[in-house]
Write a protein that holds these residues in place. Structure first.
Motif, PDB file in Angstrom:
ATOM      1  N   THR A   1     -16.777 -22.532 -79.176  1.00  0.00           N
ATOM      2  CA  THR A   1     -17.281 -22.357 -77.540  1.00  0.00           C
ATOM      3  C   THR A   1     -17.353 -21.118 -77.172  1.00  0.00           C
ATOM      4  N   GLY A   2     -18.621 -21.025 -76.182  1.00  0.00           N
ATOM      5  CA  GLY A   2     -18.637 -19.772 -75.564  1.00  0.00           C
ATOM      6  C   GLY A   2     -18.627 -20.037 -74.148  1.00  0.00           C
ATOM      7  N   TYR A   3     -18.173 -18.926 -73.442  1.00  0.00           N
ATOM      8  CA  TYR A   3     -17.979 -18.970 -71.953  1.00  0.00           C
ATOM      9  C   TYR A   3     -18.455 -17.617 -71.078  1.00  0.00           C
ATOM     10  N   VAL A   4     -19.202 -17.879 -70.095  1.00  0.00           N
ATOM     11  CA  VAL A   4     -19.383 -16.696 -69.394  1.00  0.00           C
ATOM     12  C   VAL A   4     -18.764 -16.850 -67.863  1.00  0.00           C
ATOM     13  N   SER A   5     -18.670 -15.733 -67.082  1.00  0.00           N
ATOM     14  CA  SER A   5     -18.309 -15.755 -65.647  1.00  0.00           C
ATOM     15  C   SER A   5     -19.560 -15.649 -65.057  1.00  0.00           C
ATOM     16  N   ARG A   6     -19.427 -16.292 -63.714  1.00  0.00           N
ATOM     17  CA  ARG A   6     -20.643 -16.404 -62.654  1.00  0.00           C
ATOM     18  C   ARG A   6     -20.419 -16.135 -61.440  1.00  0.00           C
ATOM     19  N   THR A   7     -21.040 -15.312 -60.518  1.00  0.00           N
ATOM     20  CA  THR A   7     -20.900 -15.336 -59.096  1.00  0.00           C
ATOM     21  C   THR A   7     -21.241 -16.650 -58.664  1.00  0.00           C
ATOM     22  N   ASP A   8     -20.249 -17.299 -57.771  1.00  0.00           N
ATOM     23  CA  ASP A   8     -20.383 -18.372 -57.513  1.00  0.00           C
ATOM     24  C   ASP A   8     -20.944 -18.551 -55.941  1.00  0.00           C
ATOM     25  N   ASP A   9     -20.251 -17.832 -55.051  1.00  0.00           N
ATOM     26  CA  ASP A   9     -20.644 -17.931 -53.627  1.00  0.00           C
ATOM     27  C   ASP A   9     -20.478 -16.207 -53.426  1.00  0.00           C
ATOM     28  N   PHE A  10     -21.802 -15.834 -53.224  1.00  0.00           N
ATOM     29  CA  PHE A  10     -22.049 -14.384 -52.696  1.00  0.00           C
ATOM     30  C   PHE A  10     -21.105 -14.019 -51.746  1.00  0.00           C
ATOM     31  N   GLU A  11     -21.056 -14.763 -50.547  1.00  0.00           N
ATOM     32  CA  GLU A  11     -20.551 -14.594 -49.440  1.00  0.00           C
ATOM     33  C   GLU A  11     -18.835 -14.279 -49.576  1.00  0.00           C
ATOM     34  N   LYS A  12     -18.354 -15.141 -50.243  1.00  0.00           N
ATOM     35  CA  LYS A  12     -17.040 -15.069 -50.634  1.00  0.00           C
ATOM     36  C   LYS A  12     -16.721 -14.237 -51.736  1.00  0.00           C
ATOM     37  N   ARG A  13     -17.666 -13.625 -52.436  1.00  0.00           N
ATOM     38  CA  ARG A  13     -17.547 -13.040 -53.640  1.00  0.00           C
ATOM     39  C   ARG A  13     -16.708 -13.591 -54.623  1.00  0.00           C
ATOM     40  N   LYS A  14     -16.912 -14.944 -55.158  1.00  0.00           N
ATOM     41  CA  LYS A  14     -15.941 -15.478 -56.102  1.00  0.00           C
ATOM     42  C   LYS A  14     -16.709 -16.030 -57.270  1.00  0.00           C
ATOM     43  N   GLN A  15     -15.971 -16.010 -58.287  1.00  0.00           N
ATOM     44  CA  GLN A  15     -16.618 -16.338 -59.715  1.00  0.00           C
ATOM     45  C   GLN A  15     -15.977 -17.389 -60.277  1.00  0.00           C
ATOM     46  N   THR A  16     -16.599 -18.033 -61.150  1.00  0.00           N
ATOM     47  CA  THR A  16     -15.895 -19.073 -61.999  1.00  0.00           C
ATOM     48  C   THR A  16     -16.250 -19.001 -63.460  1.00  0.00           C
ATOM     49  N   ILE A  17     -15.910 -19.718 -64.198  1.00  0.00           N
ATOM     50  CA  ILE A  17     -15.918 -19.814 -65.758  1.00  0.00           C
ATOM     51  C   ILE A  17     -16.942 -20.914 -65.963  1.00  0.00           C
ATOM     52  N   LEU A  18     -18.083 -20.700 -66.775  1.00  0.00           N
ATOM     53  CA  LEU A  18     -18.955 -21.545 -67.231  1.00  0.00           C
ATOM     54  C   LEU A  18     -19.149 -21.561 -68.749  1.00  0.00           C
ATOM     55  N   LYS A  19     -19.501 -22.884 -69.387  1.00  0.00           N
ATOM     56  CA  LYS A  19     -19.819 -22.749 -70.822  1.00  0.00           C
ATOM     57  C   LYS A  19     -21.100 -22.094 -71.007  1.00  0.00           C
ATOM     58  N   PHE A  20     -21.168 -21.466 -71.981  1.00  0.00           N
ATOM     59  CA  PHE A  20     -22.264 -20.807 -72.491  1.00  0.00           C
ATOM     60  C   PHE A  20     -22.936 -21.428 -73.715  1.00  0.00           C
ATOM     61  N   ASN A  21     -24.083 -21.959 -73.367  1.00  0.00           N
ATOM     62  CA  ASN A  21     -24.910 -22.745 -74.435  1.00  0.00           C
ATOM     63  C   ASN A  21     -25.725 -21.848 -75.344  1.00  0.00           C
TER      64      ASN A  21
ATOM     65  N   THR B   1     -27.975 -17.705 -68.242  1.00  0.00           N
ATOM     66  CA  THR B   1     -27.117 -18.853 -68.133  1.00  0.00           C
ATOM     67  C   THR B   1     -26.438 -18.859 -66.917  1.00  0.00           C
ATOM     68  N   GLU B   2     -26.921 -18.001 -65.910  1.00  0.00           N
ATOM     69  CA  GLU B   2     -26.214 -18.029 -64.753  1.00  0.00           C
ATOM     70  C   GLU B   2     -24.889 -16.947 -65.064  1.00  0.00           C
ATOM     71  N   GLY B   3     -24.459 -16.485 -65.958  1.00  0.00           N
ATOM     72  CA  GLY B   3     -23.443 -15.380 -66.091  1.00  0.00           C
ATOM     73  C   GLY B   3     -23.958 -14.377 -65.766  1.00  0.00           C
ATOM     74  N   ASP B   4     -22.879 -13.446 -65.005  1.00  0.00           N
ATOM     75  CA  ASP B   4     -23.456 -12.038 -64.640  1.00  0.00           C
ATOM     76  C   ASP B   4     -22.272 -10.980 -65.000  1.00  0.00           C
ATOM     77  N   LYS B   5     -21.017 -11.384 -65.627  1.00  0.00           N
ATOM     78  CA  LYS B   5     -20.203 -10.352 -65.955  1.00  0.00           C
ATOM     79  C   LYS B   5     -19.648 -10.658 -67.416  1.00  0.00           C
ATOM     80  N   GLY B   6     -18.411 -11.138 -67.209  1.00  0.00           N
ATOM     81  CA  GLY B   6     -17.671 -11.586 -68.604  1.00  0.00           C
ATOM     82  C   GLY B   6     -18.469 -12.549 -69.590  1.00  0.00           C
ATOM     83  N   ILE B   7     -18.330 -12.352 -70.912  1.00  0.00           N
ATOM     84  CA  ILE B   7     -18.933 -13.339 -71.847  1.00  0.00           C
ATOM     85  C   ILE B   7     -17.671 -13.478 -73.171  1.00  0.00           C
ATOM     86  N   ALA B   8     -17.282 -14.544 -73.579  1.00  0.00           N
ATOM     87  CA  ALA B   8     -16.125 -14.667 -74.562  1.00  0.00           C
ATOM     88  C   ALA B   8     -16.563 -16.032 -75.521  1.00  0.00           C
ATOM     89  N   PHE B   9     -16.030 -15.766 -76.868  1.00  0.00           N
ATOM     90  CA  PHE B   9     -16.345 -17.225 -77.573  1.00  0.00           C
ATOM     91  C   PHE B   9     -14.823 -17.354 -78.098  1.00  0.00           C
TER      92      PHE B   9
END
Length: 647
Positions: free
Chosen positions: A626-646, A613-621
């Motif tokens: 509704t489920g959510y995962v956190s994802r590394t969005d930009d490796f060089e900037k080392r940033k993550q965001t929150i995506l829906k977990f289907n 699901t492109e999630g790599d760390k956090g997971i929560a319901f």
């Protein structure tokens, strides 16, 4: 003119019908300056708001000090310049299909040495202290080897064809290496070679012994090298586009001192000195060159250029233009200044504007776009051109998926809030323990702690958490201590928290036990995802903890990979975010069904893997399912965001 210690010339040659083994120069990313001495100064700013962190800006002085036009080669028009070397007042330049030429430094006249050939292009070049030229020829019978040939300067009194040039040359060495991108002789006539094999991470900088017929790595890390050279003091420089994230040195020009080359090889990684020159980021380096006065040049296949421009200071940005959410802390990545060796200190002027009007500071409480203006002034009073960075302060998001949060480790939710942990590194001031209101989407910092790992919330609103460097420990802080609206310091958080050690000393001593995930089920039982670190791999086990001190554990399942975070869906199924470490780095989400949880332990083979699901760390319901995962969005900037977990 300064006294010059003569050096020796060499270049590479591609033979007809042979490909892939000659010294080709790859496109690279130039950066700071050979012979420069890095130093740091603190920038001058008029007013600094409390929520803006000003980094120390890194500067570099520059090695060269040309005093006349004699050494200004950038004005010379020469076709396809590639490899370069200097000897006795002449610069020798290979030109690919256009052959080999030499430049008289005093008169800046160009003389053809070898006519061009469409089937035998010339690339890298170096010379020894007698002026003998050396070059590379692929071994046509064994593509794992290359020949180093040499030719005496007495054979170059008239222009030669490629065939004549080869006939006048003799073998110097038969080297067990291909993809040779550059060669260079030091003052002791020891040959160094560089390799550019793309993403092959084998050592790419080697020293050849013509006595023992062996290659010795000069650096274990150095790879993907496009050019090497020595300065007049015997320091070695190489050019590489290798990403900084993989190495102890940065992409660009890297220096190894003459003293370190005399010691034990390979040279320790921490002794490699990186120089960044962002103004030349998109130009290839086919050759590097030092003249007798110390001025340094590079060739890009089209022209000759100074490694740094002279005249006014040059300001380049560190990091990126960026966006920050209203109320967050913003860290200014700062700038670099490139100058010549006359100056090692600069006045740095930093000002701010907001919607076109100058303001005293960057205030993240106000939504809009700020511009940071940088100017560097040298002691002679010469100012750089202004460099600017845009920073957008965005309003509070209207939904969780609009949040752009750096470094989420773990997430958990109750009916009111989403709790998350945010790890610390050098350019993330927004680390710590947070909650996001599910009604207003307002983010609140609960504690400023830089090594927080997992988090879970119980039915009473108490938070359970872990810390990265504290194995076999779980901490609990009661909800009443988190109501003040003011973020706790790390010390305050720990003083108010209770510590639990779920495993016995014997269990913990067998292997490091790092608790990466925590979660409560509907019965109030605490689950822990525990990573077990072996010598060559990381596995994990999921355990159910009970007892007043959470010291009674029941094995739920064991996984052949590392576990990151976990949470229960509203249906009672347990989802576990995992990643294989050290080899494939593959990410998966495992599911343990409610029915399986009734009969423990559960074999890992019977678990369900959900599609990546492109999630790599956090997971929560959330309570609504509704489920959510956190994802590394930009490796060089080392940033993550929150995506829906289907799920």
């Amino acid at each position: 003119m300064k006294k010059f210690i003569s050096t020796c010339l060499a270049f590479s040659l591609v033979m007809p019908g042979v490909t892939g083994n000659a010294a080709f120069a790859a496109e690279s990313t130039p950066t700071d300056v050979p012979n420069a001495i890095p130093f740091k100064i603190t920038p001058e700013t008029s007013v600094s708001p409390t929520n803006v962190h000003n980094n120390v800006y890194e500067m570099t002085s520059v090695p060269t000090s040309a005093s006349s036009n004699t050494y200004q080669l950038e004005s010379i028009n020469i076709l396809t310049p590639l490899g370069m070397a200097y000897y006795n007042g002449y610069v020798y330049i290979t030109q690919g299909n256009n052959g080999l030429s030499k430049i008289d430094v005093a008169t800046q006249t160009v003389t053809k040495v070898v006519y061009g050939s469409p089937t035998s292009p010339m690339h890298t070049i170096t010379a020894d202290t007698d002026g003998t030229l050396y070059y590379v020829v692929p071994d046509k019978l064994n593509n794992e080897y290359s020949y180093i040939k040499k030719i005496k300067p007495s054979s170059l009194n008239q222009t030669l064809t490629t065939e004549q040039f080869l006939a006048a040359s003799v073998d110097y060495a038969h080297i067990p290496a291909s993809h040779i991108s550059s060669i260079a002789m030091d003052k002791n006539n020891q040959l160094y070679i560089s390799l550019d094999k793309g993403w092959d991470l084998d050592p790419g900088l080697l020293r050849w012994s013509n006595t023992s017929k062996t290659l010795t790595p000069v650096s274990e890390e150095a790879s993907m090298i496009t050019a090497i050279t020595f300065d007049n003091q015997g320091n070695l420089y190489f050019k590489t586009p290798s990403p900084q994230s993989y190495y102890s040195y940065a992409a660009g020009i890297v220096k190894i001192s003459a003293a370190d080359l005399k010691g034990t090889l390979p040279v320790a990684d921490e002794k490699l000195i990186s120089y960044k020159q962002d103004v030349l980021r998109n130009e290839p380096y086919n050759g590097l060159l030092f003249l007798s006065d110390g001025t340094s040049y590079f060739s890009n296949g089209q022209s000759l250029k100074r490694v740094y421009p002279e005249s006014r200071p040059i300001v380049t940005l560190k990091g990126y233009s960026d966006a920050v959410v209203q109320g967050d802390i913003y860290t200014d990545p700062g700038i670099r200044v490139i100058e010549d060796e006359k100056y090692s200190k600069f006045d740095i002027k930093v000002t701010y504007s907001f919607n076109g009007e100058f303001v005293p500071s960057l205030d993240t409480s106000k939504v809009g776009t700020y511009t940071i203006h940088y100017v560097a002034v040298n002691p002679a009073g010469t100012a750089s051109l202004e460099k600017t960075r845009e920073v957008t302060v965005k309003p509070t998001p209207s939904q969780l998926t609009d949040w752009y949060i750096t470094g989420i480790n773990s997430m958990d939710a109750d009916s009111q809030n989403l709790y998350l942990t945010n790890y610390s590194y050098k350019d993330n001031p927004n680390y710590g323990l947070y909650k996001i209101s599910l009604q207003t989407m307002q983010k609140t910092r609960l504690a400023a702690i830089n090594d927080i790992g997992a988090v879970a919330v119980n039915a009473s609103g108490d938070l359970f958490f872990t810390r990265y460097d504290m194995d076999n420990m779980i901490f609990k802080i009661e909800a009443k201590h988190l109501q003040s609206g003011k973020a706790l310091t790390a010390d305050q958080l720990m003083k108010l928290s209770r510590t639990y050690m779920p495993f016995t000393a014997k269990e913990a001593s067998a292997a490091p036990l790092k608790i990466n995930g925590l979660e409560f089920d509907k019965q109030g039982r605490l689950y822990a995802a525990v990573n077990v670190y072996g010598k060559t791999s990381v596995t994990s086990k999921i355990v159910r903890l009970t007892g007043n001190d959470w010291n009674k554990s029941t094995l739920v399942t064991e996984l052949p990979v590392s576990s990151n975070d976990m949470d229960f869906s509203p249906a009672g199924d347990l989802y576990i975010s995992t990643q294989e470490l050290y080899t494939t780095w593959k990410k998966d989400t495992y599911k343990v069904t409610l029915q399986q949880l009734n009969t423990l332990p559960v074999l890992s083979d019977s678990l369900t893997k959900t599609p990546y699901t492109e999630g790599d760390k956090g997971i929560a319901f959330l309570a609504d399912g509704t489920g959510y995962v956190s994802r590394t969005d930009d490796f060089e900037k080392r940033k993550q965001t929150i995506l829906k977990f289907n799920y």
